[in-house]
Design an enzyme around this catalytic site. Structure first.
Site, PDB file in Angstrom:
ATOM      1  N   CYS A  79       0.841  -1.207   0.000  1.00 14.14           N
ATOM      2  CA  CYS A  79       0.000   0.000   0.000  1.00 14.14           C
ATOM      3  C   CYS A  79       0.878   1.260   0.000  1.00 14.14           C
ATOM      4  CB  CYS A  79      -1.004  -0.045   1.143  1.00 14.14           C
ATOM      5  SG  CYS A  79      -2.379   1.112   0.920  1.00 14.14           S
ATOM      6  N   HIS A 166      -3.316  -5.560   0.462  1.00 17.55           N
ATOM      7  CA  HIS A 166      -2.806  -6.041   1.754  1.00 17.55           C
ATOM      8  C   HIS A 166      -2.808  -7.565   1.804  1.00 17.55           C
ATOM      9  CE1 HIS A 166      -2.464  -2.209   3.934  1.00 17.55           C
ATOM     10  NE2 HIS A 166      -3.385  -1.818   3.078  1.00 17.55           N
ATOM     11  N   GLU A 168      -1.584  -9.398   4.010  1.00 21.03           N
ATOM     12  CA  GLU A 168      -1.601  -9.875   5.394  1.00 21.03           C
ATOM     13  C   GLU A 168      -2.997 -10.019   5.985  1.00 21.03           C
ATOM     14  OE1 GLU A 168      -1.510  -5.366   5.721  1.00 21.03           O
ATOM     15  OE2 GLU A 168      -0.765  -6.873   4.334  1.00 21.03           O
TER      16      GLU A 168
END
Length: 189
Positions: A79, A166, A168
């Protein structure tokens, strides 16, 4: 794969600790480091790779540009980290047409070391309040979507990668695969 040491550079994003936890849960040694830590101190840690976390604004990115320019290690920008990489190498970051977090379908344009096993399309969790609007010279487009041409990119010669989304978070399909791919790049570097 051996245990690697991955430093997560904290750009004050809401998911920074989640990146750290995801890396740790994948049996890697990891540590969150302030984005104002001098390059020498980063190198003293003897990391195998760096992850630049997301964050609220470019103004809070500390000295991440210095890391990207001067540290010869694999780097993954997530990001804001992706945007920092683009800007450091002369690309352009601007406001996106879709702000806030949303589920985005991404088309894998180039299934390189980072995105292998993710294509041809994957569903990711991303914010496009800001995005890379012009990729820097010397970079290869890896992924796009119907709202952003540069969802992911890599440097032509160095192991520097950026993704707008993202990996994660649980909402991202194959996020763990992307991180595993990055660790393989680190292991082989």
């Amino acid at each position: 794969m051996r245990e690697l040491k991955i430093l997560v550079i904290n750009n004050y994003g809401q998911f920074c600790h989640l990146i750290h936890r995801s890396v740790r849960d994948m049996d890697m040694e990891t540590k969150i480091v302030a984005n104002t830590t001098p390059v020498e101190e980063i190198l003293e840690e003897e990391p195998d790779g760096l992850i630049l976390s997301g964050g609220p604004t470019m103004e809070r990115a500390g000295i991440c540009s210095e890391y990207v320019e001067s540290i010869d290690l694999p780097i993954l920008g997530i990001c804001l980290g992706h945007q920092i990489i683009a800007k450091t190498f002369g690309g352009e970051v601007g406001s996106g047409n879709s702000g806030g977090y949303a589920d985005i379908e991404v088309e894998i344009v180039e299934e390189d070391d980072l995105l292998k096993g993710l294509g041809p399309k994957t569903s990711v969790w991303a914010s496009h309040a800001d995005e890379v609007v012009r990729m820097p010279e010397g970079f290869i487009q890896l992924a796009r979507s119907n709202i952003c041409e540069c969802e992911a990119m890599r440097h032509e010669d160095r192991p520097i990668f950026g993704v707008q989304w993202h990996p994660e978070v649980a909402h991202t399909e194959k996020g763990e695969q992307l991180l595993t791919n990055f660790f393989e790049v680190c292991e082989n570097y």
